[in-house]
Design an enzyme around this catalytic site. Structure first.
Site: not given
Ligand code: FE2
Length: 295
Positions: A174, A179, A220, A239
């Site tokens: 993730h 990110h 997110e 992700s």
């Protein structure tokens, strides 16, 4: 629901409150990471030892140092292979152009988990953002305020190999695929910084919660329209192949940040509601102006 679907259902999350005892508070240095009994790795002593080892890297880390490589096992690289195989076509189908451009620059290999050190070097050269390893427990305010300084606090462990498409905590997949890649986009990195600066100007816990929700529904779990189709720019979606498929079943609402700031969410399930911008440029401008004006 099949077992496969139920494991995909939980593959994403951003619950940053992973349980780790503070350095000075522990008597047993070999057990710094506490896993719940229902964690897939709970009964795997080797996995738990490795999690402790990786947590120790973060605890010993001093900002600016090269990030020590994590001791991933062949089984763990296999987890990456499995995830990557599912994600590659999902990205081509569901990711926005800005993400795909950034992804190309990071040049991930299909056969091994990239080390934070390597990702950090590339991201830093592009946007100036630094990735720093954390052992686990990070309060939302600490996490968000670090963004103001161009620092992204990152976990380094990977999920347990028995559940390659499920993780109860945000893991290195993730962090890097979500990110890491978005921070290799100058425009998304800029928004992350502005979130951090807005949080620094925020005293009340109610206002902090509102900002956290906006972060959730943009950075997110944000989606936008591109050539008439819904595409993802949110890290929690990008992700996880399961999340990317599922986002087309969510209720889409127009991106109105005041609305997003009041919308409750549950990080343990697929998101039933997503906020959709008209375009990447519209999202970038709207979020940027909102955060600059935030007081
Ligand atoms: Fe995240």
């Amino acid at each position: 629901m099949t077992e496969h679907e139920s494991s995909l259902l939980l593959d994403h999350v951003d619950m940053r409150l992973v349980s780790v005892e503070a350095d000075e508070a522990i008597a047993d240095r070999n057990a710094i990471v506490q896993l719940d009994p229902d964690h897939p790795g709970f009964r795997d002593q080797e996995y738990r030892a490795r999690r402790n080892q990786i947590a120790q890297i973060a605890m010993n880390y001093r900002p600016g140092d090269a990030i020590p490589d994590a001791p991933y096992t062949p089984e763990e690289h296999q987890v990456w292979r499995t995830i990557w195989k599912a994600l590659q076509p999902a990205h081509q189908k569901h990711a926005c152009v800005e993400y795909l451009k950034a992804l190309k620059q990071l040049k991930f290999e299909p056969d091994r988990i990239p080390q934070l050190r390597e990702v950090n070097e590339k991201v830093q050269a592009i946007s100036g953002f630094r990735l720093e390893p954390v052992a686990g427990l990070v309060q939302p305010r600490v996490f968000l305020e670090n963004l103001a300084n161009g620092v992204f606090l990152c976990t380094q462990y990977i999920r347990h190999h028995s559940t390659p498409l499920y993780t109860p905590e945000p893991d290195v997949v993730h962090e890097i695929v979500g990110h890491g890649v978005t921070l290799a986009s100058e425009r998304l990195a800029e928004l992350n910084r502005l979130f951090g600066e807005a949080v620094k100007r925020t005293a009340s816990s109610e206002s902090l919660e509102r900002l956290s929700r906006i972060y959730w529904f943009t950075i997110e779990f944000g989606v936008l329209r591109e050539a008439g189709r819904v595409k993802a720019y949110g890290t929690g979606l990008l992700s996880s192949a399961g999340e990317l498929e599922e986002m087309h079943h969510a209720e889409l609402r127009p991106l109105v940040l005041e609305d997003a700031s009041c919308e409750q969410y549950d990080p343990t399930h697929f998101q039933p509601v997503l906020f959709c911008a008209d375009s990447f440029a519209a999202m970038h401008q709207m979020v940027k102006e909102y955060l600059i004006r935030w007081s």
